[in-house]
Design a protein around this motif. Structure first.
Motif, PDB file in Angstrom:
ATOM      1  N   ASP A   7       0.828  -1.207   0.000  1.00  0.00           N
ATOM      2  CA  ASP A   7       0.000   0.000   0.000  1.00  0.00           C
ATOM      3  C   ASP A   7       0.860   1.254   0.000  1.00  0.00           C
ATOM      4  O   ASP A   7       0.484   2.270  -0.581  1.00  0.00           O
ATOM      5  CB  ASP A   7      -0.914   0.039   1.234  1.00  0.00           C
ATOM      6  N   VAL A   8       2.002   1.193   0.675  1.00  0.00           N
ATOM      7  CA  VAL A   8       2.851   2.364   0.848  1.00  0.00           C
ATOM      8  C   VAL A   8       4.302   1.998   0.542  1.00  0.00           C
ATOM      9  O   VAL A   8       4.798   0.985   1.023  1.00  0.00           O
ATOM     10  CB  VAL A   8       2.767   2.916   2.297  1.00  0.00           C
ATOM     11  N   LEU A   9       4.939   2.836  -0.256  1.00  0.00           N
ATOM     12  CA  LEU A   9       6.371   2.717  -0.521  1.00  0.00           C
ATOM     13  C   LEU A   9       7.043   3.931   0.088  1.00  0.00           C
ATOM     14  O   LEU A   9       6.690   5.068  -0.239  1.00  0.00           O
ATOM     15  CB  LEU A   9       6.649   2.680  -2.029  1.00  0.00           C
ATOM     16  N   VAL A  10       7.984   3.709   0.984  1.00  0.00           N
ATOM     17  CA  VAL A  10       8.740   4.797   1.594  1.00  0.00           C
ATOM     18  C   VAL A  10      10.159   4.704   1.056  1.00  0.00           C
ATOM     19  O   VAL A  10      10.813   3.669   1.189  1.00  0.00           O
ATOM     20  CB  VAL A  10       8.742   4.703   3.136  1.00  0.00           C
ATOM     21  N   ILE A  11      10.611   5.777   0.438  1.00  0.00           N
ATOM     22  CA  ILE A  11      11.958   5.819  -0.114  1.00  0.00           C
ATOM     23  C   ILE A  11      12.835   6.625   0.841  1.00  0.00           C
ATOM     24  O   ILE A  11      12.597   7.797   1.075  1.00  0.00           O
ATOM     25  CB  ILE A  11      11.975   6.450  -1.522  1.00  0.00           C
ATOM     26  N   GLY A  12      13.822   5.964   1.401  1.00  0.00           N
ATOM     27  CA  GLY A  12      14.735   6.621   2.331  1.00  0.00           C
ATOM     28  C   GLY A  12      14.391   6.283   3.763  1.00  0.00           C
ATOM     29  O   GLY A  12      13.260   6.463   4.198  1.00  0.00           O
ATOM     30  N   GLY A  13      15.360   5.774   4.481  1.00  0.00           N
ATOM     31  CA  GLY A  13      15.139   5.355   5.859  1.00  0.00           C
ATOM     32  C   GLY A  13      15.696   6.304   6.882  1.00  0.00           C
ATOM     33  O   GLY A  13      16.067   5.879   7.972  1.00  0.00           O
ATOM     34  N   GLY A  14      15.774   7.573   6.540  1.00  0.00           N
ATOM     35  CA  GLY A  14      16.242   8.569   7.494  1.00  0.00           C
ATOM     36  C   GLY A  14      15.201   8.829   8.566  1.00  0.00           C
ATOM     37  O   GLY A  14      14.211   8.101   8.681  1.00  0.00           O
ATOM     38  N   PRO A  15      15.392   9.883   9.353  1.00  0.00           N
ATOM     39  CA  PRO A  15      14.480  10.171  10.455  1.00  0.00           C
ATOM     40  C   PRO A  15      13.015  10.313  10.049  1.00  0.00           C
ATOM     41  O   PRO A  15      12.137   9.937  10.815  1.00  0.00           O
ATOM     42  CB  PRO A  15      15.016  11.489  11.027  1.00  0.00           C
ATOM     43  N   ARG A  38      21.283   1.869   5.666  1.00  0.00           N
ATOM     44  CA  ARG A  38      20.565   1.400   6.847  1.00  0.00           C
ATOM     45  C   ARG A  38      19.486   2.394   7.245  1.00  0.00           C
ATOM     46  O   ARG A  38      19.696   3.600   7.169  1.00  0.00           O
ATOM     47  CB  ARG A  38      21.513   1.266   8.032  1.00  0.00           C
ATOM     48  N   PRO A  39      18.337   1.895   7.741  1.00  0.00           N
ATOM     49  CA  PRO A  39      17.331   2.821   8.273  1.00  0.00           C
ATOM     50  C   PRO A  39      17.944   3.673   9.385  1.00  0.00           C
ATOM     51  O   PRO A  39      18.748   3.188  10.173  1.00  0.00           O
ATOM     52  CB  PRO A  39      16.247   1.893   8.822  1.00  0.00           C
ATOM     53  N   GLY A  40      17.580   4.922   9.410  1.00  0.00           N
ATOM     54  CA  GLY A  40      18.110   5.831  10.420  1.00  0.00           C
ATOM     55  C   GLY A  40      18.913   6.964   9.822  1.00  0.00           C
ATOM     56  O   GLY A  40      19.090   8.004  10.434  1.00  0.00           O
ATOM     57  N   GLY A  41      19.406   6.766   8.613  1.00  0.00           N
ATOM     58  CA  GLY A  41      20.144   7.826   7.937  1.00  0.00           C
ATOM     59  C   GLY A  41      21.554   8.019   8.467  1.00  0.00           C
ATOM     60  O   GLY A  41      22.051   7.268   9.304  1.00  0.00           O
ATOM     61  N   VAL A  42      22.178   9.057   7.962  1.00  0.00           N
ATOM     62  CA  VAL A  42      23.582   9.342   8.286  1.00  0.00           C
ATOM     63  C   VAL A  42      23.766   9.663   9.760  1.00  0.00           C
ATOM     64  O   VAL A  42      24.665   9.121  10.410  1.00  0.00           O
ATOM     65  CB  VAL A  42      24.109  10.506   7.404  1.00  0.00           C
ATOM     66  N   CYS A  43      22.933  10.517  10.308  1.00  0.00           N
ATOM     67  CA  CYS A  43      23.130  10.949  11.697  1.00  0.00           C
ATOM     68  C   CYS A  43      23.124   9.775  12.667  1.00  0.00           C
ATOM     69  O   CYS A  43      24.003   9.653  13.510  1.00  0.00           O
ATOM     70  CB  CYS A  43      22.048  11.956  12.098  1.00  0.00           C
ATOM     71  N   LEU A  44      22.156   8.909  12.532  1.00  0.00           N
ATOM     72  CA  LEU A  44      22.012   7.833  13.504  1.00  0.00           C
ATOM     73  C   LEU A  44      22.979   6.676  13.292  1.00  0.00           C
ATOM     74  O   LEU A  44      23.295   5.948  14.228  1.00  0.00           O
ATOM     75  CB  LEU A  44      20.576   7.318  13.498  1.00  0.00           C
ATOM     76  N   ASN A  45      23.446   6.481  12.076  1.00  0.00           N
ATOM     77  CA  ASN A  45      24.315   5.338  11.796  1.00  0.00           C
ATOM     78  C   ASN A  45      25.796   5.668  11.701  1.00  0.00           C
ATOM     79  O   ASN A  45      26.632   4.835  12.024  1.00  0.00           O
ATOM     80  CB  ASN A  45      23.868   4.643  10.509  1.00  0.00           C
ATOM     81  N   TRP A  46      26.133   6.850  11.212  1.00  0.00           N
ATOM     82  CA  TRP A  46      27.548   7.184  11.000  1.00  0.00           C
ATOM     83  C   TRP A  46      27.942   8.538  11.583  1.00  0.00           C
ATOM     84  O   TRP A  46      29.111   8.789  11.800  1.00  0.00           O
ATOM     85  CB  TRP A  46      27.878   7.184   9.503  1.00  0.00           C
TER      86      TRP A  46
END
Length: 126
Positions: A7-15, A38-46
Protein backbone atom coordinates in the motif's frame (compact mmCIF):
# COMPACT_ATOMS: atom_id res chain seq x y z
CA UNK A 1 11.89 -11.99 -9.88
CA UNK A 2 8.90 -12.23 -7.56
CA UNK A 3 6.44 -9.38 -7.23
CA UNK A 4 4.96 -7.99 -4.03
CA UNK A 5 2.01 -5.69 -3.47
CA UNK A 6 2.30 -2.84 -0.96
CA UNK A 7 0.00 0.00 0.00
CA UNK A 8 2.85 2.36 0.85
CA UNK A 9 6.37 2.72 -0.52
CA UNK A 10 8.74 4.80 1.59
CA UNK A 11 11.96 5.82 -0.11
CA UNK A 12 14.74 6.62 2.33
CA UNK A 13 15.14 5.35 5.86
CA UNK A 14 16.24 8.57 7.49
CA UNK A 15 14.48 10.17 10.45
CA UNK A 16 11.36 10.90 8.39
CA UNK A 17 11.32 7.70 6.37
CA UNK A 18 11.45 5.10 9.12
CA UNK A 19 8.85 6.99 11.17
CA UNK A 20 6.55 7.16 8.13
CA UNK A 21 6.97 3.43 7.52
CA UNK A 22 6.19 2.54 11.13
CA UNK A 23 3.16 4.84 11.16
CA UNK A 24 1.85 3.36 7.92
CA UNK A 25 2.08 -0.13 9.40
CA UNK A 26 0.37 1.04 12.59
CA UNK A 27 -2.50 2.32 10.43
CA UNK A 28 -2.91 -1.12 8.86
CA UNK A 29 -1.14 -0.52 5.58
CA UNK A 30 1.37 -2.88 4.04
CA UNK A 31 4.59 -0.90 3.88
CA UNK A 32 7.95 -1.36 2.23
CA UNK A 33 10.89 0.84 3.17
CA UNK A 34 13.68 1.10 0.61
CA UNK A 35 17.03 2.57 1.51
CA UNK A 36 20.45 2.33 -0.08
CA UNK A 37 22.03 1.84 3.35
CA UNK A 38 20.56 1.40 6.85
CA UNK A 39 17.33 2.82 8.27
CA UNK A 40 18.11 5.83 10.42
CA UNK A 41 20.14 7.83 7.94
CA UNK A 42 23.58 9.34 8.29
CA UNK A 43 23.13 10.95 11.70
CA UNK A 44 22.01 7.83 13.50
CA UNK A 45 24.31 5.34 11.80
CA UNK A 46 27.55 7.18 11.00
CA UNK A 47 27.32 10.77 12.24
CA UNK A 48 25.70 12.11 15.39
CA UNK A 49 25.15 9.00 17.51
CA UNK A 50 28.48 7.25 16.82
CA UNK A 51 30.34 10.54 17.25
CA UNK A 52 28.66 11.19 20.60
CA UNK A 53 29.64 7.70 21.77
CA UNK A 54 33.28 8.42 20.96
CA UNK A 55 33.11 11.87 22.56
CA UNK A 56 31.76 10.32 25.75
CA UNK A 57 34.78 7.98 25.89
CA UNK A 58 37.07 11.02 25.56
CA UNK A 59 35.15 12.82 28.33
CA UNK A 60 35.54 9.83 30.65
CA UNK A 61 39.26 9.66 29.91
CA UNK A 62 39.65 13.37 30.62
CA UNK A 63 37.72 13.01 33.90
CA UNK A 64 39.85 10.09 35.03
CA UNK A 65 43.06 11.90 34.11
CA UNK A 66 41.95 14.82 36.29
CA UNK A 67 40.99 12.60 39.23
CA UNK A 68 44.15 13.39 41.23
CA UNK A 69 42.73 16.86 41.77
CA UNK A 70 40.13 15.08 43.93
CA UNK A 71 42.62 12.86 45.71
CA UNK A 72 42.15 9.85 43.47
CA UNK A 73 45.29 8.24 42.08
CA UNK A 74 44.93 6.83 38.59
CA UNK A 75 48.41 5.85 37.49
CA UNK A 76 48.63 4.14 34.11
CA UNK A 77 45.30 5.27 32.66
CA UNK A 78 45.31 4.66 28.91
CA UNK A 79 42.88 4.91 26.04
CA UNK A 80 42.12 1.60 24.30
CA UNK A 81 41.02 2.90 20.91
CA UNK A 82 39.87 -0.49 19.66
CA UNK A 83 37.59 -0.78 22.73
CA UNK A 84 36.24 2.72 22.06
CA UNK A 85 35.39 1.70 18.48
CA UNK A 86 33.83 -1.54 19.69
CA UNK A 87 31.61 0.38 22.12
CA UNK A 88 30.65 2.87 19.39
CA UNK A 89 29.74 0.06 17.01
CA UNK A 90 27.79 -1.75 19.74
CA UNK A 91 25.40 1.14 20.31
CA UNK A 92 22.42 0.35 18.12
CA UNK A 93 19.23 2.34 17.82
CA UNK A 94 16.13 0.54 19.12
CA UNK A 95 14.75 -0.27 15.65
CA UNK A 96 17.91 -2.17 14.68
CA UNK A 97 17.72 -4.48 17.67
CA UNK A 98 16.47 -8.00 16.87
CA UNK A 99 13.55 -7.72 19.31
CA UNK A 100 12.24 -4.39 18.01
CA UNK A 101 8.46 -4.75 17.98
CA UNK A 102 7.96 -1.45 16.17
CA UNK A 103 9.46 -2.71 12.91
CA UNK A 104 7.98 -6.21 12.77
CA UNK A 105 5.20 -4.99 10.46
CA UNK A 106 7.53 -3.10 8.14
CA UNK A 107 9.42 -4.79 5.35
CA UNK A 108 12.78 -3.24 4.56
CA UNK A 109 14.92 -3.76 1.55
CA UNK A 110 18.41 -2.67 0.65
CA UNK A 111 21.92 -4.10 0.63
CA UNK A 112 21.86 -4.82 4.38
CA UNK A 113 18.43 -6.48 4.53
CA UNK A 114 16.75 -9.44 2.94
CA UNK A 115 13.95 -8.86 0.39
CA UNK A 116 10.38 -8.79 1.66
CA UNK A 117 8.90 -12.12 2.65
CA UNK A 118 6.07 -13.34 0.41
CA UNK A 119 4.00 -13.91 3.56
CA UNK A 120 1.98 -10.97 4.91
CA UNK A 121 4.08 -10.63 8.08
CA UNK A 122 4.58 -6.92 7.41
CA UNK A 123 0.87 -6.15 7.62
CA UNK A 124 -0.20 -4.43 10.79
CA UNK A 125 -2.85 -6.27 12.75
CA UNK A 126 -6.24 -4.56 12.81
Amino acid sequence: MSQHQFDVLVIGGGPGGYVAAIRGAQLGRSVVLVDKERPGGVCLNWGCIPTKAMLRSAEVLETVRGAEEFGVRTAGVQLDYSAVLQRKDGIRPWWRRPSSAATTNVSTTGPYRRPPSPTPRWRASA
